[in-house]
Design an enzyme around this catalytic site. Structure first.
Site, PDB file in Angstrom:
ATOM      1  N   GLY A 136       0.761  -1.244   0.000  1.00 52.45           N
ATOM      2  CA  GLY A 136       0.000   0.000   0.000  1.00 52.45           C
ATOM      3  C   GLY A 136       0.785   1.284   0.000  1.00 52.45           C
ATOM      4  O   GLY A 136       0.199   2.361  -0.178  1.00 52.45           O
ATOM      5  N   TYR A 150      -0.163  -1.157 -12.179  1.00 47.76           N
ATOM      6  CA  TYR A 150      -1.570  -1.210 -12.565  1.00 47.76           C
ATOM      7  C   TYR A 150      -1.804  -0.558 -13.921  1.00 47.76           C
ATOM      8  O   TYR A 150      -2.831   0.071 -14.157  1.00 47.76           O
ATOM      9  CB  TYR A 150      -2.445  -0.581 -11.460  1.00 47.76           C
ATOM     10  N   CYS A 174     -14.012   4.720 -27.716  1.00 46.12           N
ATOM     11  CA  CYS A 174     -15.303   5.403 -27.830  1.00 46.12           C
ATOM     12  C   CYS A 174     -15.998   5.518 -26.484  1.00 46.12           C
ATOM     13  O   CYS A 174     -17.011   4.860 -26.219  1.00 46.12           O
ATOM     14  CB  CYS A 174     -16.174   4.670 -28.832  1.00 46.12           C
TER      15      CYS A 174
HETATM   16  N1  LLP Z   1      -1.694  -6.727  -0.783  1.00 47.60           N
HETATM   17  C1  LLP Z   1      -3.020  -6.794  -1.004  1.00 47.60           C
HETATM   18  C2  LLP Z   1      -3.824  -7.730  -0.218  1.00 47.60           C
HETATM   19  C3  LLP Z   1      -3.606  -5.975  -1.980  1.00 47.60           C
HETATM   20  O1  LLP Z   1      -4.920  -6.033  -2.173  1.00 47.60           O
HETATM   21  C4  LLP Z   1      -2.805  -5.078  -2.718  1.00 47.60           C
HETATM   22  C5  LLP Z   1      -3.376  -4.246  -3.748  1.00 47.60           C
HETATM   23  C6  LLP Z   1      -1.419  -5.055  -2.454  1.00 47.60           C
HETATM   24  C7  LLP Z   1      -0.904  -5.886  -1.471  1.00 47.60           C
HETATM   25  C8  LLP Z   1      -0.479  -4.153  -3.187  1.00 47.60           C
HETATM   26  O2  LLP Z   1      -0.767  -2.822  -2.925  1.00 47.60           O
HETATM   27  P1  LLP Z   1       0.226  -1.665  -3.419  1.00 47.60           P
HETATM   28  O3  LLP Z   1       1.499  -1.788  -2.666  1.00 47.60           O
HETATM   29  O4  LLP Z   1       0.410  -1.825  -4.878  1.00 47.60           O
HETATM   30  O5  LLP Z   1      -0.536  -0.435  -3.098  1.00 47.60           O
HETATM   31  N2  LLP Z   1      -5.622  -0.715  -9.346  1.00 47.60           N
HETATM   32  C9  LLP Z   1      -5.429   0.246  -8.287  1.00 47.60           C
HETATM   33  C10 LLP Z   1      -4.738  -0.369  -7.093  1.00 47.60           C
HETATM   34  C11 LLP Z   1      -5.426  -1.600  -6.574  1.00 47.60           C
HETATM   35  C12 LLP Z   1      -4.720  -2.244  -5.418  1.00 47.60           C
HETATM   36  C13 LLP Z   1      -5.246  -3.588  -5.148  1.00 47.60           C
HETATM   37  N3  LLP Z   1      -4.607  -4.268  -4.067  1.00 47.60           N
HETATM   38  C14 LLP Z   1      -4.683   1.449  -8.847  1.00 47.60           C
HETATM   39  O6  LLP Z   1      -4.370   1.447 -10.031  1.00 47.60           O
HETATM   40  O7  LLP Z   1      -4.442   2.409  -8.128  1.00 47.60           O
END
Ligand code: LLP
Length: 413
Positions: free
Chosen positions: A239, A371, A342
């Site tokens: 996160g 992403y 579109c």
């Molecule tokens: N662990 C879990 C359980 C998760 O659900 C996620 C991301 C992560 C780790 C990794 O999180 P990060 O370090 O990347 O923040 N598509 C969205 C982000 C969706 C995140 C989903 N879960 C975007 O483009 O901002």
């Protein structure tokens, strides 16, 4: 920090000028810097070097095999959410003992595959899922290792689509139900309680909710250990945010303190699941100007990358910096940079002040490594982009551009 810099007025990725890649492969194309990827993994690993920690890269952020391979070589484990991601880790020779499997809707078939592969643990998100995992363990004659994902009910202060730790969210089980569920698991012979898990959301820019969540899960971890559960791992999720425009996320060292201080003396091996922070600014989406169009209301620049290639602006109104690869001299104008799809939401950047842009000019959509490709689709029957990995002065295609034939594969007229 990243390795996209202007040299002699032309944007480079490490030692490679981006026009060279566009020339060789066409556009739209994702370009990743291996130096940035490697550096970011090292920074996170070193920030946690004083505590036993396993860094499990969150595969969903950018799942190209070459990126996974690079992280596997760097000693990372993986956070997966599907049988497909499990297979990706296997293909790059990732260490299965460093894999955690999250997600609210794992199928039994996916569980079987992951138990057979010998993963570190399943992050289980409901009582019924726990029962399913127990069945799978017993069928296979093993104890499937699990952690319960608890929902600490903190407000991560991020976009509502990517906040996961509120009590209204579909993720995890409520903190105060956790102990009772572990107690139930004692009677389930196909299970082994190995850890505890939480993840409060993505693109976090504030350490306070992190500290709050850690304090809560730290207490649960202690309570479980005191009741004799043999937990060894505390998974704190991912996160950590990045800068797209004017966000000021904490540095990795601050984040590490926010995680470690509330958990001091716990004796657990920490599991981290970073995605975005490792890959976001290691990648750009390279696109070319197709047309310009002036209406009485607006000045549009139409490029060849659309919301099918990079969904974030359309889905979250996310901001990505748009950088002309070889900026022209002249007065800046305010333009809407839009894709060919579109849909009115197919806008890569609204009201951007950019130097003059001509047909054929290249733009880099910055900080698109996380992403980006992983959320792409072939909507409008547009083949998905190619992906390129740069290493020093060389680049290598790590995924060929999809063809129209490929995107119709499996269809019958
Ligand atoms: N662990 C879990 C359980 C998760 O659900 C996620 C991301 C992560 C780790 C990794 O999180 P990060 O370090 O990347 O923040 N598509 C969205 C982000 C969706 C995140 C989903 N879960 C975007 O483009 O901002």
């Amino acid at each position: 920090m990243n390795h996209f810099e202007s040299v002699g007025g032309v944007l480079h990725c490490e030692g490679v000028p981006l026009p060279r890649i566009a020339q060789a492969l066409g556009t739209p194309t994702y370009v990743y810097s291996s130096a940035t990827l490697t550096r970011h993994l090292g920074v996170v690993q070193r920030a946690f070097a004083n505590t036993p920690t396993l860094v499990c890269y969150s595969v969903k952020a950018c799942s190209n095999l070459a990126v996974l391979k690079l992280f596997a070589k760097g000693g990372a484990g993986f956070d997966i959410v599907s049988g497909g991601e499990l297979e990706r880790v296997r293909r790059v020779g990732g260490d299965m003992r460093k894999v955690v499997f999250a997600g609210v809707g794992k199928t039994e078939a996916e569980m079987v595959a992951a138990v057979r592969a010998g993963i570190l643990m399943f992050n289980v998100e409901s009582a019924e899922e726990l029962e399913a995992l127990d069945r799978v363990g017993r069928q296979l004659g093993v104890q499937a290792p699990f952690a319960l994902r608890v929902n600490p009910d903190v407000d991560a202060r991020t976009h509502r689509y990517i906040a996961t730790g509120l009590k209204t969210s579909k993720f995890g089980v409520p903190v105060d139900e956790a102990v009772a569920l572990y107690a139930r698991s004692r009677r389930m012979k196909g299970l082994l309680a190995r850890g505890l898990d939480c993840h409060i959301g993505s693109q976090l820019t504030d350490t306070r909710p992190v500290r709050q969540a850690m304090a809560r899960v730290g207490d649960v971890y202690k309570a479980l250990r005191a009741r004799g559960f043999p937990l060894t791992h505390l998974d704190v999720g991912g996160g950590l945010g990045v800068t797209y425009t004017n966000e000021t996320p904490p540095g990795v060292a601050d984040y590490a303190r926010a995680v470690q201080e509330p958990l001091a003396g716990l004796g657990a091996t920490l599991v981290l699941e970073p995605g975005r922070v490792l890959v976001a600014n290691a990648g750009v989406l390279l696109t070319r100007v197709l047309y310009r169009k002036k209406t009485p209301a607006k000045h549009f620049v139409i490029v060849d990358a659309g919301m099918n290639d990079l969904l974030r602006p359309a889905l979250y109104e996310a901001h990505h910096e748009l950088r002309p690869v070889a900026p022209r001299k002249g007065k800046k104008a305010t333009v809407d940079v839009v894709g060919p799809v579109c849909e009115s939401s197919d806008v890569l950047g609204a009201a951007r002040s950019l130097p003059p842009l001509h047909q054929g000019d290249l733009l880099a959509v910055m900080t698109a490594g996380a992403y980006g490709m992983s959320m792409s689709s072939s909507y409008n029957s547009r083949p998905r982009p190619a992906e390129v990995l740069v290493d020093g002065d060389t680049h290598r295609v790590v995924r060929t551009r999809e063809t129209v034939t490929e995107l119709m594969r499996g269809e019958t007229p």
